[in-house]
Design a protein around this motif. Structure first.
Motif, mmCIF file in Angstrom:
data_model
loop_
_atom_site.group_PDB
_atom_site.id
_atom_site.type_symbol
_atom_site.label_atom_id
_atom_site.label_comp_id
_atom_site.label_asym_id
_atom_site.label_seq_id
_atom_site.Cartn_x
_atom_site.Cartn_y
_atom_site.Cartn_z
ATOM 1 N N GLY A 246 0.807 -1.202 0.000
ATOM 2 C CA GLY A 246 0.000 0.000 0.000
ATOM 3 C C GLY A 246 0.847 1.261 0.000
ATOM 4 N N MET A 247 1.941 1.261 0.748
ATOM 5 C CA MET A 247 2.823 2.422 0.770
ATOM 6 C C MET A 247 3.517 2.608 -0.576
ATOM 7 S SD MET A 247 4.373 2.174 4.652
ATOM 8 C CE MET A 247 5.145 3.801 4.598
ATOM 9 N N GLU A 248 3.801 1.515 -1.249
ATOM 10 C CA GLU A 248 4.398 1.628 -2.584
ATOM 11 C C GLU A 248 3.383 2.204 -3.570
ATOM 12 O OE1 GLU A 248 6.938 1.549 -5.783
ATOM 13 O OE2 GLU A 248 7.340 1.470 -3.633
ATOM 14 N N ARG A 249 2.098 1.831 -3.436
ATOM 15 C CA ARG A 249 1.057 2.428 -4.290
ATOM 16 C C ARG A 249 0.967 3.924 -4.050
ATOM 17 N NH1 ARG A 249 -2.031 -1.994 -2.565
ATOM 18 N NH2 ARG A 249 -3.277 -0.613 -1.227
ATOM 19 N N LEU A 250 1.073 4.321 -2.786
ATOM 20 C CA LEU A 250 1.037 5.738 -2.456
ATOM 21 C C LEU A 250 2.240 6.460 -3.053
ATOM 22 C CD1 LEU A 250 -0.049 8.209 -0.977
ATOM 23 C CD2 LEU A 250 1.076 7.384 1.103
ATOM 24 N N ARG A 251 3.406 5.855 -2.960
ATOM 25 C CA ARG A 251 4.618 6.485 -3.499
ATOM 26 C C ARG A 251 4.504 6.655 -5.006
ATOM 27 N NH1 ARG A 251 9.047 5.989 -6.036
ATOM 28 N NH2 ARG A 251 8.448 3.911 -6.746
ATOM 29 N N ARG A 252 4.025 5.617 -5.711
ATOM 30 C CA ARG A 252 3.879 5.715 -7.163
ATOM 31 C C ARG A 252 2.829 6.761 -7.540
ATOM 32 N NH1 ARG A 252 3.856 -0.068 -7.079
ATOM 33 N NH2 ARG A 252 1.612 0.007 -7.498
ATOM 34 N N SER A 253 1.763 6.835 -6.760
ATOM 35 C CA SER A 253 0.723 7.816 -7.056
ATOM 36 C C SER A 253 1.251 9.237 -6.889
ATOM 37 C CB SER A 253 -0.483 7.580 -6.143
ATOM 38 O OG SER A 253 -1.500 8.499 -6.412
ATOM 39 N N LEU A 254 2.047 9.473 -5.857
ATOM 40 C CA LEU A 254 2.642 10.793 -5.663
ATOM 41 C C LEU A 254 3.636 11.115 -6.772
ATOM 42 C CD1 LEU A 254 3.238 10.718 -1.804
ATOM 43 C CD2 LEU A 254 1.618 12.172 -3.029
ATOM 44 N N ALA A 255 4.365 10.090 -7.222
ATOM 45 C CA ALA A 255 5.345 10.309 -8.286
ATOM 46 C C ALA A 255 4.658 10.701 -9.586
ATOM 47 C CB ALA A 255 6.189 9.052 -8.488
ATOM 48 N N GLY A 256 3.462 10.190 -9.809
ATOM 49 C CA GLY A 256 2.747 10.498 -11.044
ATOM 50 C C GLY A 256 1.893 11.748 -10.962
ATOM 51 N N ALA A 257 1.893 12.415 -9.813
ATOM 52 C CA ALA A 257 1.062 13.610 -9.650
ATOM 53 C C ALA A 257 1.666 14.793 -10.401
ATOM 54 C CB ALA A 257 0.907 13.944 -8.168
ATOM 55 N N ASP A 258 0.810 15.568 -11.033
ATOM 56 C CA ASP A 258 1.233 16.774 -11.741
ATOM 57 C C ASP A 258 1.258 17.926 -10.739
ATOM 58 O OD1 ASP A 258 1.727 18.883 -13.392
ATOM 59 O OD2 ASP A 258 -0.051 18.623 -14.658
ATOM 60 N N SER A 259 2.459 18.373 -10.389
ATOM 61 C CA SER A 259 2.604 19.399 -9.349
ATOM 62 C C SER A 259 2.011 20.742 -9.753
ATOM 63 C CB SER A 259 4.081 19.578 -8.994
ATOM 64 O OG SER A 259 4.826 19.948 -10.144
ATOM 65 N N SER A 260 1.742 20.933 -11.037
ATOM 66 C CA SER A 260 1.173 22.207 -11.475
ATOM 67 C C SER A 260 -0.334 22.282 -11.230
ATOM 68 C CB SER A 260 1.456 22.424 -12.967
ATOM 69 O OG SER A 260 0.821 21.408 -13.751
ATOM 70 N N ARG A 261 -0.955 21.159 -10.955
ATOM 71 C CA ARG A 261 -2.395 21.140 -10.712
ATOM 72 C C ARG A 261 -2.709 21.692 -9.325
ATOM 73 N NH1 ARG A 261 -4.206 15.138 -11.411
ATOM 74 N NH2 ARG A 261 -6.252 16.070 -11.013
ATOM 75 N N PRO A 262 -3.931 22.152 -9.085
ATOM 76 C CA PRO A 262 -4.318 22.581 -7.735
ATOM 77 C C PRO A 262 -4.150 21.448 -6.736
ATOM 78 C CG PRO A 262 -5.940 23.307 -9.345
ATOM 79 C CD PRO A 262 -5.001 22.396 -10.074
ATOM 80 N N LEU A 263 -3.782 21.795 -5.516
ATOM 81 C CA LEU A 263 -3.494 20.772 -4.514
ATOM 82 C C LEU A 263 -4.728 19.921 -4.216
ATOM 83 C CD1 LEU A 263 -1.202 19.758 -2.706
ATOM 84 C CD2 LEU A 263 -2.032 21.292 -0.912
ATOM 85 N N GLY A 264 -5.922 20.522 -4.276
ATOM 86 C CA GLY A 264 -7.134 19.752 -4.020
ATOM 87 C C GLY A 264 -7.338 18.643 -5.035
ATOM 88 N N GLU A 265 -7.057 18.925 -6.305
ATOM 89 C CA GLU A 265 -7.188 17.901 -7.340
ATOM 90 C C GLU A 265 -6.144 16.806 -7.150
ATOM 91 O OE1 GLU A 265 -7.081 19.587 -11.195
ATOM 92 O OE2 GLU A 265 -8.750 20.987 -10.854
ATOM 93 N N ILE A 266 -4.932 17.201 -6.790
ATOM 94 C CA ILE A 266 -3.880 16.205 -6.556
ATOM 95 C C ILE A 266 -4.267 15.295 -5.398
ATOM 96 C CG2 ILE A 266 -1.480 15.884 -5.876
ATOM 97 C CD1 ILE A 266 -0.807 18.497 -7.244
ATOM 98 N N CYS A 267 -4.780 15.887 -4.334
ATOM 99 C CA CYS A 267 -5.144 15.105 -3.149
ATOM 100 C C CYS A 267 -6.224 14.080 -3.486
ATOM 101 C CB CYS A 267 -5.611 16.047 -2.042
ATOM 102 S SG CYS A 267 -5.940 15.231 -0.460
#
Length: 694
Positions: free
Chosen positions: A518-539
């Protein structure tokens, strides 16, 4: 032990006392018989039993395994004649002696004779079987769910198509939201909403009220009074029902289906309250509802009423716990100088409901911010109340401005005390905090550092700009309430624009899964997040991608995007322990405020800095740190190596000193102090006009 299998009509369809047993040989001679058989068939042992000759197999018939005759029926031979039913079973081979002295072998047959069942008796027996099956199915089905809508759907599915062609369940509107309905005496005051409906495929009920719609009021009448008293209403005259129902003619098709010939309505009645009503109709089934059907439906519905009431109570507790939980959590999105934060919370599925997971964002002096995430074991109001106590304690300790390790130590002592009171019975509260985890982190936008400590909680994930996300390496502390163990503080640098992810174990744990996966899924999901998007959408995106199925535990996720102060917003100096340098400190402050164009704050800030630096040099020694921070507020900090907490007091008229801290408290908007690794820091805040903010 299972009963032996009999093919053909069962010999137990009549009572054992009504069954006549005869043992015959191949030629129909009675070998033995019961008294009932002797009277019924008028034959005795040794005599030919003429009435049974027609049912005996022909001589030489082959016997199958188990000594039973294998014939066209595939098993025991059965027949029906003269109002009697016969069942023939081969017992085995028997040797008999003839009159000439020679012997011969032949089969022996057991013939069971019972009264043949009439068509009416068969129909009644079938009806009784259906009623028994319905009652058993109701016992197994009703009460399996704690959702009132699912309970209503289970009721109609149980009744259609075997018992009725059409069934509806209408619930009182307060029941649907978990509230208790009022005690009402008149049917016109009852407000119901259609919650479930089921019908046979052959039925056409398009005009009937749809699920989800409110029923039109039905005026009080002799027809409706039994329902208000918890008794069923049996209607065999549908035309008369339309005339007596007392509703608008245009509303009749909504309540009474066309083509129905009989109906039964039974109220969902529990603890003297009308929770709703179950109504069944027959149109394709030829037999009209009778008193036995009404009694059976009342038995089923009374069982269902208890289930609906239990589901209603659970719904109320679940809604209350969820409302309390969400009221205790901060707003989902917050913006501070130090960080922008967004949080998501989701209760557990599968009926577990709201638990003790929480997160918090606490602004601290000097523009710092604290991130908190915790988890109390359990679900329901008790877990939520325990979470509320912990959250309040954390906020109180954070206001004292303790470092993360010391804060968790005090929180651990608090949990120990609460658990001890609960164990000894000294506490009047029923809520004990047993099995809780917590992570407390403080981020400083001036130093761009974060310090954190954990009490049995998973570490946060850090995503720095241009780097892969990684979990912060922290020394895990014991769960809260263990006692006697230290909580080690971990410090790490945080670049501006970095993202910190705080979470509870429900996000990374799953049924049958490993927490590391589960922690690896979280890490991969954070790695694929677009940092330019609003934080609410990323969350929300991270939350949905990691939590692919309904959670078994409640889940909290808090994302924080960090900011940092620029170098021109901070000015700091270090002074020796020399009172002659106090004047120099005032000059430094005045000059910096002039550079920042904050001359209107110069007098107060100069006086505050002078008093604090003087006290530090006089009572704590050196070196003394002086720092100014400019943001939405002007912050003045003075640090010294002493661990003595400053104390505000009112000086007497004859005292020569002791007025400095009192003056600081009167001139500044806020002031306070905090301990550091090298001593303490006293800080003050003053408001800055909007036009002069950076």
């Amino acid at each position: 032990m299972r009963e032996p299998e009999h093919r053909g009509p069962s010999p137990t369809s009549a009572s054992v006392m009504d069954t006549a047993a005869v043992v015959l040989d191949d030629e129909g001679v009675v070998i033995a018989c019961s008294g009932t058989a002797a009277t019924l068939l008028q034959c005795s042992p040794g005599e030919l039993c003429a009435p049974l000759l027609a049912v005996l197999p022909s001589k030489g018939a082959e016997a199958g395994s188990g000594g039973r005759l294998v014939g066209a029926l595939g098993g025991d031979r059965s027949g029906r004649a003269g109002g009697l039913a016969f069942t023939v079973v081969r017992l085995g081979t028997r040797t008999r002696t003839r009159a000439a002295g020679d012997s011969a072998s032949g089969a022996a047959w057991l013939v069971l004779v019972t009264s043949a069942e009439t068509a009416a008796q068969a129909a009644e027996r079938d009806s009784e079987r259906r009623r028994t099956e319905l009652s058993q199915a109701a016992a197994a089905t009703i009460g399996a769910s704690l959702d009132v809508t699912e309970m209503a759907e289970a009721i109609v599915d149980l009744l259609v198509p075997d018992f009725a062609d059409l069934a509806t369940v209408d619930l009182a509107e307060p029941v649907l939201v978990g509230d208790e309905p009022a005690h009402l005496k008149a049917s016109g005051d009852v407000r119901l909403r259609r919650t479930a409906a089921a019908q046979s495929p052959e039925i056409s009920a398009e005009a009937l009220l749809a699920v989800g719609e409110a029923l039109p009021p039905v005026s009080d009448s002799a027809l409706m009074s039994p329902l208000m008293e918890g008794r069923p209403v049996l209607v065999s005259d549908i035309a008369g029902l339309r005339a007596r129902l007392g509703v608008d003619p245009e509303s009749l098709p909504l309540l009474v289906p066309s083509g129905a010939h009989s109906s039964v309505a039974v109220p969902l009645y529990a603890r003297g309250l009308i929770l709703g009503c179950v109504t069944v109709w027959r149109s394709q089934l030829p037999a009209a509802f009778g008193e036995q059907d009404a009694a059976l439906l009342q038995d089923v519905v009374s069982r269902a009423a208890l289930g609906v009431d239990n589901a209603r109570r659970f719904t109320k507790e679940h809604r209350s716990a969820e409302a309390l939980q969400r009221s205790l959590l901060p707003r989902s999105a917050l913006e501070f100088t130090a960080a922008e934060t967004v949080g998501v919370y989701q209760p557990a599925g599968g009926g577990a409901g709201v638990g003790g997971d929480w997160f918090d964002v606490i602004p601290l002096p000097s523009l710092r911010v604290a991130f908190v995430v915790g988890d109390v074991v359990g679900h329901g109001l008790d877990a939520t109340a325990a979470m509320a106590r912990l959250r309040t304690a954390v906020q109180t300790l954070a206001d004292v401005d303790l470092d993360p390790g010391e804060l968790l130590t005090h929180l651990d002592d608090l949990v120990l005390g609460l658990s001890s009171e609960q164990t000894t019975g000294e506490s009047r509260s029923e809520t004990a905090v047993l099995g809780a985890t917590c992570l407390y982190a403080v981020y400083d936008p001036v130093t761009r550092e974060c310090s954190a400590a954990t009490a049995g909680h998973p570490p946060p994930a850090l995503l720095s700009p241009g780097e892969e996300p990684a979990f912060v390496g922290m020394v895990p502390g014991p769960l809260l309430g263990v006692g006697g163990m230290p909580f080690e503080v971990t410090e790490f640098g945080v670049q501006p624009g970095s993202m910190l992810a705080f979470f509870t174990d429900g996000l990374v744990e799953s049924r049958g899964g490993d927490i590391e996966q589960g922690m690896e899924r979280l890490r991969r999901s954070l790695a694929g997040a677009d940092s330019s998007r609003p934080l609410g959408e990323i969350c929300q995106s991270v939350f949905d991608s990691v939590l692919s199925q309904e959670p078994a535990d409640d889940v909290a996720l808090l994302l924080a995007r960090t900011h940092a102060l620029s170098s021109d917003q901070v000015a700091e100096w270090e002074l020796e322990a020399d009172l002659s340098l106090v004047a120099h400190a005032r000059e430094l402050v005045t000059g910096q405020l002039s550079d920042w164009q904050l001359e209107d704050l110069g007098f107060v800030t100069e006086l505050v800095a002078s008093e604090l630096v003087t006290n530090a040099i006089r009572y704590a020694g050196g070196p003394v740190g002086l720092r100014l921070i400019r943001d939405e507020k002007l912050i003045c900090e003075v640090s010294d190596p002493s661990s003595t907490q400053p104390r505000l007091r009112r000086a007497r008229e004859t005292d020569e000193g002791g007025r400095g801290l009192f003056l600081v408290a009167q001139l500044a908007d806020r002031w306070g102090s905090r301990f550091t690794r090298t001593g303490k820091t006293i800080w003050t805040e003053q408001a800055i006009d909007d036009v002069k903010r950076p």
